[in-house]
Scaffold this active site. Structure first.
Site, PDB file in Angstrom:
ATOM      1  N   GLU A 308       0.831  -1.208   0.000  1.00 53.47           N
ATOM      2  CA  GLU A 308       0.000   0.000   0.000  1.00 53.47           C
ATOM      3  C   GLU A 308       0.865   1.257   0.000  1.00 53.47           C
ATOM      4  O   GLU A 308       0.569   2.242  -0.694  1.00 53.47           O
ATOM      5  CB  GLU A 308      -0.910  -0.019   1.236  1.00 53.47           C
ATOM      6  CG  GLU A 308      -2.125   0.872   1.151  1.00 53.47           C
ATOM      7  CD  GLU A 308      -3.110   0.560   2.267  1.00 53.47           C
ATOM      8  OE1 GLU A 308      -4.303   0.400   1.972  1.00 53.47           O
ATOM      9  OE2 GLU A 308      -2.689   0.481   3.440  1.00 53.47           O
ATOM     10  N   GLU A 311       2.322   1.696  -3.409  1.00 53.23           N
ATOM     11  CA  GLU A 311       1.289   2.242  -4.294  1.00 53.23           C
ATOM     12  C   GLU A 311       1.145   3.750  -4.100  1.00 53.23           C
ATOM     13  O   GLU A 311       0.996   4.506  -5.077  1.00 53.23           O
ATOM     14  CB  GLU A 311      -0.043   1.539  -4.023  1.00 53.23           C
ATOM     15  CG  GLU A 311      -1.162   1.959  -4.960  1.00 53.23           C
ATOM     16  CD  GLU A 311      -2.487   1.316  -4.618  1.00 53.23           C
ATOM     17  OE1 GLU A 311      -3.478   1.628  -5.312  1.00 53.23           O
ATOM     18  OE2 GLU A 311      -2.558   0.521  -3.656  1.00 53.23           O
ATOM     19  N   CYS A 334      -8.334  -1.930   3.817  1.00 47.79           N
ATOM     20  CA  CYS A 334      -8.299  -3.157   4.621  1.00 47.79           C
ATOM     21  C   CYS A 334      -9.546  -3.358   5.468  1.00 47.79           C
ATOM     22  O   CYS A 334      -9.692  -4.395   6.110  1.00 47.79           O
ATOM     23  CB  CYS A 334      -7.046  -3.186   5.497  1.00 47.79           C
ATOM     24  SG  CYS A 334      -6.773  -1.697   6.439  1.00 47.79           S
ATOM     25  N   SER A 354      -6.960   2.096  -2.334  1.00 44.43           N
ATOM     26  CA  SER A 354      -5.779   1.305  -2.635  1.00 44.43           C
ATOM     27  C   SER A 354      -6.229  -0.024  -3.223  1.00 44.43           C
ATOM     28  O   SER A 354      -7.210  -0.626  -2.771  1.00 44.43           O
ATOM     29  CB  SER A 354      -4.976   1.055  -1.360  1.00 44.43           C
ATOM     30  OG  SER A 354      -4.001   0.063  -1.575  1.00 44.43           O
ATOM     31  N   LYS A 393     -15.694  -9.350   7.423  1.00 48.59           N
ATOM     32  CA  LYS A 393     -14.666 -10.208   6.847  1.00 48.59           C
ATOM     33  C   LYS A 393     -15.279 -11.477   6.253  1.00 48.59           C
ATOM     34  O   LYS A 393     -14.706 -12.088   5.342  1.00 48.59           O
ATOM     35  CB  LYS A 393     -13.623 -10.576   7.905  1.00 48.59           C
ATOM     36  CG  LYS A 393     -12.714  -9.426   8.315  1.00 48.59           C
ATOM     37  CD  LYS A 393     -11.785  -9.020   7.194  1.00 48.59           C
ATOM     38  CE  LYS A 393     -10.827  -7.919   7.589  1.00 48.59           C
ATOM     39  NZ  LYS A 393      -9.973  -7.478   6.479  1.00 48.59           N
ATOM     40  N   GLU A 396     -16.215 -10.391   2.921  1.00 48.68           N
ATOM     41  CA  GLU A 396     -15.019 -10.154   2.119  1.00 48.68           C
ATOM     42  C   GLU A 396     -14.451 -11.448   1.558  1.00 48.68           C
ATOM     43  O   GLU A 396     -14.089 -11.523   0.377  1.00 48.68           O
ATOM     44  CB  GLU A 396     -13.955  -9.437   2.950  1.00 48.68           C
ATOM     45  CG  GLU A 396     -12.700  -9.102   2.166  1.00 48.68           C
ATOM     46  CD  GLU A 396     -11.612  -8.476   3.016  1.00 48.68           C
ATOM     47  OE1 GLU A 396     -10.949  -7.538   2.533  1.00 48.68           O
ATOM     48  OE2 GLU A 396     -11.414  -8.925   4.166  1.00 48.68           O
ATOM     49  N   GLU A 401     -14.145 -11.675  -6.291  1.00 53.02           N
ATOM     50  CA  GLU A 401     -12.820 -11.202  -6.711  1.00 53.02           C
ATOM     51  C   GLU A 401     -11.693 -11.894  -5.945  1.00 53.02           C
ATOM     52  O   GLU A 401     -10.529 -11.829  -6.359  1.00 53.02           O
ATOM     53  CB  GLU A 401     -12.689  -9.694  -6.486  1.00 53.02           C
ATOM     54  CG  GLU A 401     -13.739  -8.844  -7.167  1.00 53.02           C
ATOM     55  CD  GLU A 401     -14.964  -8.603  -6.300  1.00 53.02           C
ATOM     56  OE1 GLU A 401     -15.805  -7.779  -6.706  1.00 53.02           O
ATOM     57  OE2 GLU A 401     -15.082  -9.229  -5.219  1.00 53.02           O
ATOM     58  N   CYS A 565     -10.703  -1.865  14.328  1.00 50.32           N
ATOM     59  CA  CYS A 565     -10.978  -3.305  14.404  1.00 50.32           C
ATOM     60  C   CYS A 565     -11.263  -3.773  15.830  1.00 50.32           C
ATOM     61  O   CYS A 565     -12.025  -4.710  16.037  1.00 50.32           O
ATOM     62  CB  CYS A 565      -9.801  -4.087  13.840  1.00 50.32           C
ATOM     63  SG  CYS A 565      -9.542  -3.814  12.079  1.00 50.32           S
TER      64      CYS A 565
END
Length: 638
Positions: A308, A311, A334, A354, A393, A396, A401, A565
């Protein structure tokens, strides 16, 4: 609390309170009251419930929650106020004049008991088989008020079908007590507004637009509604039965990764104080449960920082040197709840995200490629499990993807609560476990990866590495003990400027294929921001759209959950500001105890680039496995 005009809550739930004086010593700033014949003084505008809590006087509550605006709908907290004909809800009664209050009279006791009996008459389900058994606020109240029979009867079958359409959140409205905590959480705390009260009278229930299933509406899967639900009307979608089956299958190689936040919170499920770190004890318990390997997600958190951060360097180089059009500020990616929020509410800013996957998904991709090659195990026989503080999550890891390994990268997402239940099922008491280590090749990580668990942690981890890369100075020489204090704490939005200065270092070997030198950053000032909770994310996004201060930032960290989190939708219940603060303290204390505290110094990450990702960060292979794309969903309803 914001003004009533700025809140999206229905009028019936907007906080009708008297604003407390900034200085209670002003004339009229303090009110003399009596509670149970005890003379007390409180600031003007204090609610009766707040006054009782301040002086240690117990008043039961149900719809009240420290994180939420008042509602006053359940009436469990009623008290007597001298001179008033009816009982008053203490959570919604601001004190503006001297009053006399009684909290435990026969009338109060009977009223509370009747209210609880009425709730139980509509509440479906068996306590023994309920996921909230022994941690249910309605069950606790029933015991506290001596409920030993159903005064007003009891439903013998559920009124509503269970909505299990979502990967993340299951709704069982037959167990709902209409406290509206979930509504206030979704509208005020998160600014999403998926849930609302529907119909009237006996038909009132909490539902979605047109009563559609959660999978068909704009739910971001954050699970904050679960954390504030007093019963089991809302719960996470638990895959533990499938995981047990995999563990029991001799043909399956079952590995588990553990995120930082569960370690600081799981002890609460075993009666330990909030903020008791259980990292090493968890490792041992997971091995005894039957997992073949126990790995540290913090390793791929460190990897995320490298990818990241690289990037970001690429974007800045293109914008400042090559004068190309790039999407800035760069947003962290994230937090899957935040990503889905952006996909729905600000799809025009998808390119600012990102492309780096979250640590969970980077880990999954590497397990079924790098790890499978290294161990000679067929990736088809590897079952990859992730222990996360987050219900999003689960969504996710089921995104289409997320299969760049050629398989589903992460097979199952477990919450902290669900892992605690599995440990208990195995007959293990976590605090009794000896300390154990993580397994290689994803073993010990840096403190930078660890602090991902707290709001501001991703940004702090990134700055520790970026400062060293660009200036050539040690992070400890720029920030005391490498602790970047302005990025810490629970302010909803944090902003920081970091001057680069006119002295820059040499480009490290790992980045030499991307930029020739750092001269183009001389005299520059890096502007960063942090937001936690999507209500705060909305403020930043609206500011960016309006061309405000945050539009000038280069990098912004977003977390969907309050506190980051550590306040995730899969963490132990209850959650309060004080509990989240203690969890954060545990994370930062563990960070300071580690030898390696910067992502680029993690030996496992260095080895990954040497042995597997040989083209370096953002190279062809890392881009295929560790990066992804997102969807412009918009505000459609399926």
């Amino acid at each position: 609390m914001e003004s009533k005009e700025k809140l999206r809550a229905p009028i019936s739930q907007k906080p009708h309170v008297v604003e407390k004086p900034k200085d209670p010593s002003y004339i009229g700033g303090t009110i003399s009251i009596e509670i149970n014949e005890k003379k007390l003084s409180v600031p003007l505008g204090t609610t009766i419930l707040e006054a009782c809590k301040e002086y240690g006087i117990h008043v039961p509550t149900l719809c009240y929650h420290e994180d939420l605006c008042m509602a006053g709908v359940c009436r469990v907290c009623v008290v007597e106020v001298e001179g008033m004909r009816t009982l008053q809800a203490s959570c919604a009664f601001p004190i503006t004049a001297p009053i006399k209050i009684k909290t435990s009279t026969p009338m109060v006791r009977k009223a509370r008991r009747h209210i609880i009996d009425l709730m139980l008459s509509e509440h479906s389900g068996e306590c023994y088989s309920c996921i909230r058994n022994s941690n249910c606020e309605l069950q606790k109240l029933a015991k506290e008020y001596g409920v030993d029979h159903y005064t007003f009867g009891h439903v013998d079958k559920p009124r509503y079908e269970v909505d299990n359409s979502s990967y993340s959140v299951i709704r069982d409205m037959s167990k709902c007590v209409l406290c509206k905590r979930c509504v206030r959480t979704c509208i005020d705390l998160q600014e999403v507004g998926v849930l609302e009260s529907l119909d009237r009278g006996r038909e009132t229930h909490i539902g979605t637009f047109l009563d559609k299933p959660l999978s068909d509406v704009i739910c971001i899967n954050c699970g904050q509604c679960i954390n504030r639900c007093p019963t089991a009307a809302l719960r996470a979608n638990d895959p533990s039965d499938e995981i047990w089956n995999a563990i029991d299958d001799p043909n399956k190689h079952v590995v588990i990764q553990t995120a930082p936040s569960p370690r600081a919170a799981i002890g609460e499920e075993f009666g330990l104080p909030a903020g008791t770190s259980m990292t090493r004890q968890m490792n041992t318990a997971l091995k005894r449960i039957g997992f073949d390997r126990v790995f540290d997600t913090n390793t791929t958190a460190d990897l995320t920082i490298i990818e990241e951060g690289t990037e970001l360097v690429i974007r800045l180089y293109k914008a400042l040197v090559k004068k190309e059009q790039v999407s800035l500020p760069q947003f962290t990616s994230c937090s899957p709840g935040w990503v889905k929020y952006l996909e729905h509410y600000y799809p025009e800013y998808i390119d600012n995200l990102s492309s780096a996957k979250s640590p969970q998904q980077m880990f999954g991709a590497l397990i079924k490629t790098f790890y499978a090659e290294k161990t000679g195990i067929d990736p088809a026989n590897i079952v990859s499990v992730a222990v996360m503080p987050c219900s999003a999550k689960k969504f996710e890891c089921n995104r289409p993807e997320m299969n760049d390994s050629g398989y589903k990268d992460v097979d199952y997402g477990l919450t902290t609560r669900e892992l605690a239940q599995m440990i208990k099922e195995a007959g293990i008491h976590l605090p009794e476990m000896p300390k154990g280590d993580f397994d290689s090749p994803f073993g010990e990580a840096s403190g930078a990866g660890l602090i991902f668990g707290a709001t501001g942690g991703v940004m702090e981890a990134a700055i520790r590495s970026i400062v060293e890369f660009v200036t050539g100075k040690k992070a400890e020489d720029v920030f005391e003990k490498a602790n970047i204090i302005p990025l810490r704490g629970f302010d909803g939005i944090k902003y920081m400027e970091i001057p680069i200065g006119n002295e820059v270092g040499t480009v490290p070997d790992i980045l030499k294929h991307l930029v020739p030198d750092w001269n183009w950053l001389k005299g520059a000032t890096l502007k960063v921001a942090v937001a936690h909770g999507t209500a705060n994310a909305k403020k930043i996004m609206d500011d960016i759209k309006a061309g405000g201060k945050f539009s000038e930032c280069h990098f912004i960290e977003f977390m969907a959950c309050p506190g980051g989190c550590l306040g995730g939708g899969g963490q132990p219940i209850p959650t309060t500001p004080e509990i989240r603060k203690k969890r954060a303290q545990a994370i930062y204390a563990e960070d300071e105890s580690l030898v390696v505290r910067k992502s680029h110094e993690n030996p496992y990450v260095i080895r990954l680039y040497e042995e597997f990702l040989k083209e370096g960060p953002c190279g062809h292979k890392s881009h295929k496995l560790l990066h992804t794309h997102y969807i412009k969903r918009g505000r459609y309803i399926a």
